[in-house]
Design a protein around this motif. Structure first.
Motif, mmCIF file in Angstrom:
data_model
loop_
_atom_site.group_PDB
_atom_site.id
_atom_site.type_symbol
_atom_site.label_atom_id
_atom_site.label_comp_id
_atom_site.label_asym_id
_atom_site.label_seq_id
_atom_site.Cartn_x
_atom_site.Cartn_y
_atom_site.Cartn_z
ATOM 1 N N HIS A 58 53.065 5.572 6.635
ATOM 2 C CA HIS A 58 53.504 6.580 7.600
ATOM 3 C C HIS A 58 52.400 7.595 7.914
ATOM 4 O O HIS A 58 52.590 8.469 8.744
ATOM 5 N N THR A 59 51.267 7.484 7.247
ATOM 6 C CA THR A 59 50.135 8.379 7.480
ATOM 7 C C THR A 59 49.068 7.614 8.252
ATOM 8 O O THR A 59 48.728 6.498 7.906
ATOM 9 N N ASN A 60 48.539 8.245 9.303
ATOM 10 C CA ASN A 60 47.519 7.613 10.127
ATOM 11 C C ASN A 60 46.213 8.394 9.986
ATOM 12 O O ASN A 60 46.141 9.553 10.386
ATOM 13 N N LEU A 61 45.190 7.760 9.424
ATOM 14 C CA LEU A 61 43.906 8.428 9.218
ATOM 15 C C LEU A 61 42.840 7.950 10.203
ATOM 16 O O LEU A 61 41.673 8.307 10.071
ATOM 17 N N SER A 62 43.240 7.163 11.198
ATOM 18 C CA SER A 62 42.265 6.563 12.117
ATOM 19 C C SER A 62 41.518 7.578 12.967
ATOM 20 O O SER A 62 40.456 7.263 13.511
ATOM 21 N N GLY A 63 42.008 8.796 13.075
ATOM 22 C CA GLY A 63 41.337 9.819 13.868
ATOM 23 C C GLY A 63 40.256 10.587 13.114
ATOM 24 O O GLY A 63 39.545 11.399 13.699
ATOM 25 N N LEU A 64 40.127 10.316 11.817
ATOM 26 C CA LEU A 64 39.145 11.050 11.020
ATOM 27 C C LEU A 64 37.737 10.504 11.234
ATOM 28 O O LEU A 64 37.558 9.314 11.524
ATOM 29 N N ASN A 65 36.748 11.380 11.101
ATOM 30 C CA ASN A 65 35.349 10.965 11.205
ATOM 31 C C ASN A 65 35.042 9.899 10.166
ATOM 32 O O ASN A 65 35.569 9.939 9.063
ATOM 33 N N HIS A 66 34.202 8.976 10.527
ATOM 34 C CA HIS A 66 33.720 7.896 9.652
ATOM 35 C C HIS A 66 34.766 6.816 9.380
ATOM 36 O O HIS A 66 34.518 5.899 8.608
ATOM 37 N N PHE A 67 35.946 6.921 10.023
ATOM 38 C CA PHE A 67 36.979 5.897 9.844
ATOM 39 C C PHE A 67 36.453 4.567 10.362
ATOM 40 O O PHE A 67 35.848 4.487 11.425
ATOM 41 N N SER A 68 36.718 3.492 9.601
ATOM 42 C CA SER A 68 36.287 2.158 10.013
ATOM 43 C C SER A 68 37.494 1.266 10.333
ATOM 44 O O SER A 68 37.610 0.748 11.421
ATOM 45 N N TYR A 69 38.405 1.100 9.361
ATOM 46 C CA TYR A 69 39.591 0.277 9.574
ATOM 47 C C TYR A 69 40.607 0.546 8.469
ATOM 48 O O TYR A 69 40.287 1.168 7.462
ATOM 49 N N SER A 70 41.830 0.046 8.666
ATOM 50 C CA SER A 70 42.899 0.154 7.671
ATOM 51 C C SER A 70 43.500 -1.220 7.423
ATOM 52 O O SER A 70 43.482 -2.075 8.306
ATOM 53 N N LYS A 71 44.049 -1.383 6.226
ATOM 54 C CA LYS A 71 44.802 -2.583 5.864
ATOM 55 C C LYS A 71 46.120 -2.131 5.258
ATOM 56 O O LYS A 71 46.132 -1.217 4.425
#
Length: 179
Positions: free
Chosen positions: A153-166
Protein backbone atom coordinates in the motif's frame (compact mmCIF):
# COMPACT_ATOMS: atom_id res chain seq x y z
CA UNK A 1 11.69 -18.26 10.22
CA UNK A 2 14.24 -20.34 8.39
CA UNK A 3 17.43 -19.84 6.42
CA UNK A 4 16.66 -20.50 2.75
CA UNK A 5 20.09 -21.30 1.29
CA UNK A 6 23.80 -21.55 1.97
CA UNK A 7 25.73 -23.40 4.65
CA UNK A 8 22.88 -23.06 7.18
CA UNK A 9 20.14 -24.00 4.68
CA UNK A 10 16.87 -25.13 6.30
CA UNK A 11 17.97 -24.16 9.81
CA UNK A 12 15.09 -22.71 11.78
CA UNK A 13 15.56 -19.68 13.99
CA UNK A 14 12.97 -19.00 16.66
CA UNK A 15 12.92 -15.45 17.97
CA UNK A 16 11.48 -14.54 21.36
CA UNK A 17 7.84 -13.55 21.10
CA UNK A 18 8.40 -10.28 22.97
CA UNK A 19 10.48 -8.65 20.21
CA UNK A 20 8.76 -5.75 18.38
CA UNK A 21 9.28 -7.28 14.92
CA UNK A 22 7.61 -8.46 11.72
CA UNK A 23 10.12 -10.80 10.04
CA UNK A 24 10.19 -10.96 6.25
CA UNK A 25 8.27 -14.03 5.10
CA UNK A 26 10.24 -16.96 3.72
CA UNK A 27 8.54 -16.59 0.32
CA UNK A 28 9.41 -12.90 0.02
CA UNK A 29 12.94 -13.48 1.33
CA UNK A 30 13.59 -16.28 -1.16
CA UNK A 31 12.41 -14.08 -4.03
CA UNK A 32 14.53 -11.17 -2.84
CA UNK A 33 17.65 -13.32 -2.63
CA UNK A 34 17.01 -14.68 -6.13
CA UNK A 35 17.21 -11.08 -7.38
CA UNK A 36 20.32 -10.28 -5.33
CA UNK A 37 21.98 -13.52 -6.47
CA UNK A 38 21.79 -12.25 -10.07
CA UNK A 39 23.47 -8.95 -9.14
CA UNK A 40 26.25 -9.87 -6.71
CA UNK A 41 28.59 -12.58 -5.50
CA UNK A 42 27.67 -12.97 -1.85
CA UNK A 43 31.23 -13.57 -0.67
CA UNK A 44 32.42 -10.30 -2.29
CA UNK A 45 29.97 -7.86 -0.74
CA UNK A 46 29.28 -5.89 2.40
CA UNK A 47 25.78 -5.41 3.80
CA UNK A 48 24.12 -2.89 6.10
CA UNK A 49 20.84 -4.18 7.59
CA UNK A 50 18.73 -1.30 8.93
CA UNK A 51 15.79 -1.90 11.30
CA UNK A 52 17.37 -5.37 11.56
CA UNK A 53 14.78 -6.79 13.97
CA UNK A 54 15.47 -10.51 14.38
CA UNK A 55 18.40 -10.41 11.95
CA UNK A 56 16.51 -12.63 9.50
CA UNK A 57 17.97 -10.98 6.38
CA UNK A 58 21.49 -10.82 7.82
CA UNK A 59 21.50 -14.54 8.65
CA UNK A 60 20.58 -15.29 5.04
CA UNK A 61 23.48 -13.17 3.76
CA UNK A 62 25.88 -14.81 6.23
CA UNK A 63 24.71 -18.31 5.29
CA UNK A 64 25.46 -17.49 1.65
CA UNK A 65 29.01 -16.37 2.41
CA UNK A 66 28.81 -12.64 3.15
CA UNK A 67 31.29 -11.80 5.91
CA UNK A 68 30.88 -8.03 6.27
CA UNK A 69 27.42 -7.52 7.76
CA UNK A 70 26.35 -4.71 10.05
CA UNK A 71 22.92 -4.69 11.73
CA UNK A 72 21.37 -1.55 13.16
CA UNK A 73 18.32 -1.58 15.41
CA UNK A 74 17.25 0.56 18.35
CA UNK A 75 15.71 -2.27 20.36
CA UNK A 76 18.09 -3.84 22.90
CA UNK A 77 16.25 -7.18 22.76
CA UNK A 78 16.70 -7.38 18.99
CA UNK A 79 20.40 -6.57 19.20
CA UNK A 80 20.88 -9.12 21.98
CA UNK A 81 19.06 -11.81 19.96
CA UNK A 82 21.12 -11.08 16.82
CA UNK A 83 24.37 -11.26 18.81
CA UNK A 84 23.38 -14.57 20.44
CA UNK A 85 22.26 -16.12 17.14
CA UNK A 86 25.34 -14.91 15.24
CA UNK A 87 27.57 -16.39 17.95
CA UNK A 88 25.70 -19.71 17.94
CA UNK A 89 26.09 -20.00 14.15
CA UNK A 90 29.60 -18.52 14.11
CA UNK A 91 28.50 -15.68 11.81
CA UNK A 92 30.52 -12.49 11.53
CA UNK A 93 27.71 -10.02 12.11
CA UNK A 94 28.41 -6.69 13.80
CA UNK A 95 25.54 -5.02 15.64
CA UNK A 96 24.91 -1.39 16.48
CA UNK A 97 22.17 -0.34 18.89
CA UNK A 98 21.00 2.98 17.53
CA UNK A 99 18.09 4.89 16.09
CA UNK A 100 18.49 4.22 12.36
CA UNK A 101 18.06 7.86 11.35
CA UNK A 102 20.70 9.04 13.82
CA UNK A 103 23.01 6.28 12.58
CA UNK A 104 22.51 7.27 8.93
CA UNK A 105 23.12 10.94 9.71
CA UNK A 106 26.56 10.21 11.23
CA UNK A 107 27.70 7.06 9.43
CA UNK A 108 30.55 6.90 6.95
CA UNK A 109 30.20 3.14 6.46
CA UNK A 110 29.96 2.33 2.76
CA UNK A 111 28.47 -1.00 1.66
CA UNK A 112 27.31 -2.77 -1.49
CA UNK A 113 23.81 -3.43 -0.21
CA UNK A 114 21.75 -1.50 2.30
CA UNK A 115 18.59 -3.32 3.29
CA UNK A 116 15.98 -1.40 5.28
CA UNK A 117 12.89 -3.01 6.79
CA UNK A 118 11.22 -0.18 8.71
CA UNK A 119 7.76 -0.46 10.27
CA UNK A 120 5.10 -0.69 7.58
CA UNK A 121 3.22 2.23 9.15
CA UNK A 122 6.04 4.69 8.46
CA UNK A 123 4.94 7.95 6.87
CA UNK A 124 5.95 8.81 3.31
CA UNK A 125 8.39 11.35 4.80
CA UNK A 126 10.07 8.70 6.98
CA UNK A 127 10.52 6.36 4.00
CA UNK A 128 11.90 9.26 1.95
CA UNK A 129 14.32 10.18 4.73
CA UNK A 130 15.93 6.71 4.59
CA UNK A 131 16.70 7.08 0.90
CA UNK A 132 17.70 10.72 1.26
CA UNK A 133 20.24 10.03 4.03
CA UNK A 134 21.75 6.99 2.25
CA UNK A 135 22.42 8.93 -0.95
CA UNK A 136 23.21 12.29 0.66
CA UNK A 137 25.89 10.66 2.81
CA UNK A 138 27.22 8.48 -0.03
CA UNK A 139 26.77 5.24 1.93
CA UNK A 140 26.64 2.93 -1.10
CA UNK A 141 29.73 1.66 -2.87
CA UNK A 142 29.91 1.82 -6.67
CA UNK A 143 27.04 -0.20 -8.21
CA UNK A 144 25.50 -0.60 -4.76
CA UNK A 145 21.77 -0.79 -4.07
CA UNK A 146 19.39 0.31 -1.36
CA UNK A 147 16.45 -2.04 -0.85
CA UNK A 148 13.50 -0.89 1.24
CA UNK A 149 10.86 -3.41 2.32
CA UNK A 150 7.39 -1.95 2.70
CA UNK A 151 3.69 -2.69 2.43
CA UNK A 152 2.11 -3.02 -1.02
CA UNK A 153 0.00 0.00 0.00
CA UNK A 154 3.08 2.26 0.06
CA UNK A 155 4.41 3.68 -3.21
CA UNK A 156 8.06 4.78 -3.20
CA UNK A 157 8.43 5.19 -6.98
CA UNK A 158 8.48 8.99 -6.70
CA UNK A 159 11.61 9.07 -4.55
CA UNK A 160 15.01 10.06 -5.95
CA UNK A 161 17.20 7.16 -7.08
CA UNK A 162 14.19 4.81 -7.35
CA UNK A 163 14.85 2.02 -9.86
CA UNK A 164 12.05 -0.58 -9.57
CA UNK A 165 9.81 -2.51 -7.16
CA UNK A 166 8.87 -6.16 -6.78
CA UNK A 167 5.75 -7.33 -4.99
CA UNK A 168 5.33 -10.60 -3.07
CA UNK A 169 1.96 -10.97 -1.40
CA UNK A 170 1.46 -7.97 0.89
CA UNK A 171 5.19 -7.19 0.86
CA UNK A 172 7.10 -5.02 -1.60
CA UNK A 173 10.78 -4.42 -2.13
CA UNK A 174 11.77 -1.10 -3.70
CA UNK A 175 15.24 -0.86 -5.20
CA UNK A 176 17.26 2.35 -5.36
CA UNK A 177 20.53 2.92 -7.20
CA UNK A 178 23.06 5.67 -7.69
CA UNK A 179 22.23 7.53 -10.90
Amino acid sequence: MRIISGIYKSRKIVAPKNLPVRPTTDMAKESLFNIINNLFYFDDISVLDLFAGTGNISYEFASRGTEQITCVDQDFGCIKFINETAKAFDMSIQTIKSDVFKFLEKSTLQTNIIFADPPYDFSDEQFAKISQLVFQNNLLLENGILIIEHSKHTNLSGLNHFSYSKSYGGCMFSFFEVD
